[in-house]
Design an enzyme around this catalytic site. Structure first.
Site, PDB file in Angstrom:
ATOM      1  CB  SER A 134      -0.947  -0.040   1.202  1.00 51.77           C
ATOM      2  OG  SER A 134      -1.770   1.093   1.240  1.00 51.77           O
ATOM      3  CE1 TYR A 140       0.324   5.083  -5.591  1.00 52.21           C
ATOM      4  CE2 TYR A 140       0.335   6.387  -3.587  1.00 52.21           C
ATOM      5  CZ  TYR A 140       0.841   5.344  -4.336  1.00 52.21           C
ATOM      6  OH  TYR A 140       1.850   4.561  -3.836  1.00 52.21           O
ATOM      7  CE  LYS A 164      -0.205   1.943  -3.999  1.00 57.77           C
ATOM      8  NZ  LYS A 164       0.489   0.666  -4.188  1.00 57.77           N
TER       9      LYS A 164
HETATM   10  N1  LIG Z   1       8.246   5.077  -4.341  1.00 60.12           N
HETATM   11  C1  LIG Z   1       7.482   5.511  -3.378  1.00 60.12           C
HETATM   12  O1  LIG Z   1       7.693   6.625  -2.822  1.00 60.12           O
HETATM   13  C2  LIG Z   1       6.348   4.660  -2.869  1.00 60.12           C
HETATM   14  C3  LIG Z   1       5.763   5.025  -1.645  1.00 60.12           C
HETATM   15  C4  LIG Z   1       4.700   4.264  -1.176  1.00 60.12           C
HETATM   16  C5  LIG Z   1       4.263   3.168  -1.897  1.00 60.12           C
HETATM   17  N2  LIG Z   1       4.857   2.841  -3.076  1.00 60.12           N
HETATM   18  C6  LIG Z   1       4.332   1.673  -3.792  1.00 60.12           C
HETATM   19  O2  LIG Z   1       5.363   0.712  -3.902  1.00 60.12           O
HETATM   20  C7  LIG Z   1       5.165  -0.076  -5.089  1.00 60.12           C
HETATM   21  C8  LIG Z   1       6.444  -0.075  -5.894  1.00 60.12           C
HETATM   22  O3  LIG Z   1       6.698   1.262  -6.310  1.00 60.12           O
HETATM   23  P1  LIG Z   1       8.127   1.763  -6.794  1.00 60.12           P
HETATM   24  O4  LIG Z   1       8.272   3.131  -6.278  1.00 60.12           O
HETATM   25  O5  LIG Z   1       9.121   0.708  -6.532  1.00 60.12           O
HETATM   26  O6  LIG Z   1       7.806   1.903  -8.367  1.00 60.12           O
HETATM   27  P2  LIG Z   1       8.710   1.674  -9.674  1.00 60.12           P
HETATM   28  O7  LIG Z   1      10.149   1.748  -9.368  1.00 60.12           O
HETATM   29  O8  LIG Z   1       8.146   2.601 -10.691  1.00 60.12           O
HETATM   30  O9  LIG Z   1       8.352   0.174 -10.064  1.00 60.12           O
HETATM   31  C9  LIG Z   1       7.052  -0.165 -10.466  1.00 60.12           C
HETATM   32  C10 LIG Z   1       7.093  -1.566 -11.018  1.00 60.12           C
HETATM   33  O10 LIG Z   1       5.765  -1.952 -11.331  1.00 60.12           O
HETATM   34  C11 LIG Z   1       5.733  -2.387 -12.704  1.00 60.12           C
HETATM   35  N3  LIG Z   1       4.403  -2.089 -13.214  1.00 60.12           N
HETATM   36  C12 LIG Z   1       3.791  -0.879 -13.306  1.00 60.12           C
HETATM   37  N4  LIG Z   1       2.575  -1.016 -13.866  1.00 60.12           N
HETATM   38  C13 LIG Z   1       2.427  -2.348 -14.137  1.00 60.12           C
HETATM   39  C14 LIG Z   1       1.407  -3.112 -14.734  1.00 60.12           C
HETATM   40  N5  LIG Z   1       0.272  -2.550 -15.191  1.00 60.12           N
HETATM   41  N6  LIG Z   1       1.586  -4.452 -14.854  1.00 60.12           N
HETATM   42  C15 LIG Z   1       2.724  -5.039 -14.425  1.00 60.12           C
HETATM   43  N7  LIG Z   1       3.725  -4.357 -13.844  1.00 60.12           N
HETATM   44  C16 LIG Z   1       3.578  -3.034 -13.723  1.00 60.12           C
HETATM   45  C17 LIG Z   1       6.853  -1.595 -13.382  1.00 60.12           C
HETATM   46  O11 LIG Z   1       7.328  -2.185 -14.581  1.00 60.12           O
HETATM   47  P3  LIG Z   1       6.647  -1.858 -16.024  1.00 60.12           P
HETATM   48  O12 LIG Z   1       6.398  -0.380 -16.057  1.00 60.12           O
HETATM   49  O13 LIG Z   1       7.652  -2.321 -17.012  1.00 60.12           O
HETATM   50  O14 LIG Z   1       5.391  -2.645 -16.077  1.00 60.12           O
HETATM   51  C18 LIG Z   1       7.910  -1.681 -12.297  1.00 60.12           C
HETATM   52  O15 LIG Z   1       8.520  -2.948 -12.304  1.00 60.12           O
HETATM   53  C19 LIG Z   1       3.993   0.572  -5.833  1.00 60.12           C
HETATM   54  O16 LIG Z   1       2.824  -0.145  -5.547  1.00 60.12           O
HETATM   55  C20 LIG Z   1       3.928   1.954  -5.227  1.00 60.12           C
HETATM   56  O17 LIG Z   1       2.652   2.519  -5.316  1.00 60.12           O
HETATM   57  C21 LIG Z   1       5.902   3.559  -3.580  1.00 60.12           C
END
Ligand SMILES: NC(=O)c1ccc[n+]([C@@H]2O[C@H](COP(=O)([O-])OP(=O)(O)OC[C@H]3O[C@@H](n4cnc5c(N)ncnc54)[C@H](OP(=O)(O)O)[C@@H]3O)[C@@H](O)[C@H]2O)c1
Length: 272
Positions: free
Chosen positions: A141, A155, A159
């Site tokens: 989340s 968003y 979540k």
């Molecule tokens: N970064 C933050 O500050 C943060 C904070 C709180 C929560 N989160 C959550 O943590 C999780 C990971 O985020 P992150 O920051 O690590 O993001 P990220 O680096 O952008 O990685 C996202 C990953 O999800 C894949 N993805 C996106 N859309 C997809 C789809 N429709 N089908 C299959 N794969 C998909 C992307 O690859 P492709 O684009 O090639 O599909 C990539 O591998 C997310 O759920 C995000 O909301 C992140």
């Protein structure tokens, strides 16, 4: 000891960092994301973390918003590496902006990927875990899944929905031997955050600037530790832990502070 972990979003950010830690711990891994080139690059990177080259890593392309693709890719992963004992649904997307400026497609995409993408994967994996009488599912989340934040009208609900799913499913899974966790990461230094920063309204930029940005590796370590401890709620820092326990009580204080930040940003006329 984890034998087979499936990680959606395993080609980038938090998912990839978690995959690396699990590779070091000797797990066989399936990473799932859409973009084949990113998958191949991540696969090569994760492979360098393996302690034993007999441990396998497969990278499969699928859009988690498409339930048929999800069913197929999970079946493929199980056929190649056996039933998973860990599923992490890290695939996600975020596109901040002011409500009036965001087209409906952004809201639909957020639910389709963040909520339904996690749900489809969970549904596809759960029968194999229930059959084994064990397994662990980890939903990712966000702090924005605990408290609504200016600029995150697309968003945050996706979540929040994951939190509702986790809280209602937790009890149902108890008797099956399958454990469930939900992670509330704070801002984490990943490509997603870099993308978000491009469209954040000024008020949102100022609100999020208050909090520390975490390295993906540190968030990944918290996830792995939380899985080992079988924690239901996994939070990397005190702020998130307080929000998990006290979000309803803290909301008026947080809103008061953020409303002042938003008012000052509006005065500067950058936002309107
Ligand atoms: N970064 C933050 O500050 C943060 C904070 C709180 C929560 N989160 C959550 O943590 C999780 C990971 O985020 P992150 O920051 O690590 O993001 P990220 O680096 O952008 O990685 C996202 C990953 O999800 C894949 N993805 C996106 N859309 C997809 C789809 N429709 N089908 C299959 N794969 C998909 C992307 O690859 P492709 O684009 O090639 O599909 C990539 O591998 C997310 O759920 C995000 O909301 C992140």
């Amino acid at each position: 000891m984890i034998r087979h972990a499936i990680i959606t979003g395993g080609s980038s950010g938090i998912g990839k960092a978690t995959a690396k830690l699990l590779a070091k711990a000797g797990a066989n891994l399936t990473i799932i994301a859409r973009t084949q080139t990113k998958l191949e690059i991540a696969k090569a990177e994760i492979e360098t973390c393996r302690v034993d080259s007999n441990h396998q890593l497969i990278a499969l392309s699928a859009d988690v918003a498409d339930r048929v693709q999800v069913q197929k890719v999970v079946a493929d992963a199980i056929a190649q590496l056996g039933p998973p004992d860990l599923l992490i649904t890290s695939a996600g997307t975020a596109h901040p902006g002011r409500f009036q400026d965001l087209p409906l497609e952004v809201f639909e995409r957020a639910m389709a990927i963040n909520y339904f993408g996690s749900l489809y994967t969970l549904k596809a994996v759960l029968p194999s875990m229930e059959q084994q009488g064990k397994g662990h599912i980890v939903l990712i989340s966000s702090g924005a899944g605990l408290i609504g934040l200016y600029g995150y009208t697309a968003y945050s609900p996706s979540k929040f929905a994951l939190r509702g799913l986790a809280e209602s499913l937790r009890g149902e899974l108890k008797s099956s031997g399958v454990k469930l966790s939900i992670v509330y990461p704070p801002d984490t230094d990943t490509p997603q955050l870099a993308q978000e920063n491009k469209t954040k309204p000024l008020a949102t930029q100022r609100m999020t600037a208050i909090a520390k940005t975490w390295p993906a590796e540190a968030v990944a370590q918290t996830i792995v530790d939380g899985v080992r401890r079988s924690s239901f709620e996994i939070t990397p820092d005190l702020e998130m832990s307080l929000l998990v326990r006290l979000h309803s009580l803290l909301a008026p204080v947080v809103n008061w502070r953020f409303d002042r930040i938003a008012a000052s940003a509006h005065l500067q006329n950058h936002d309107d």
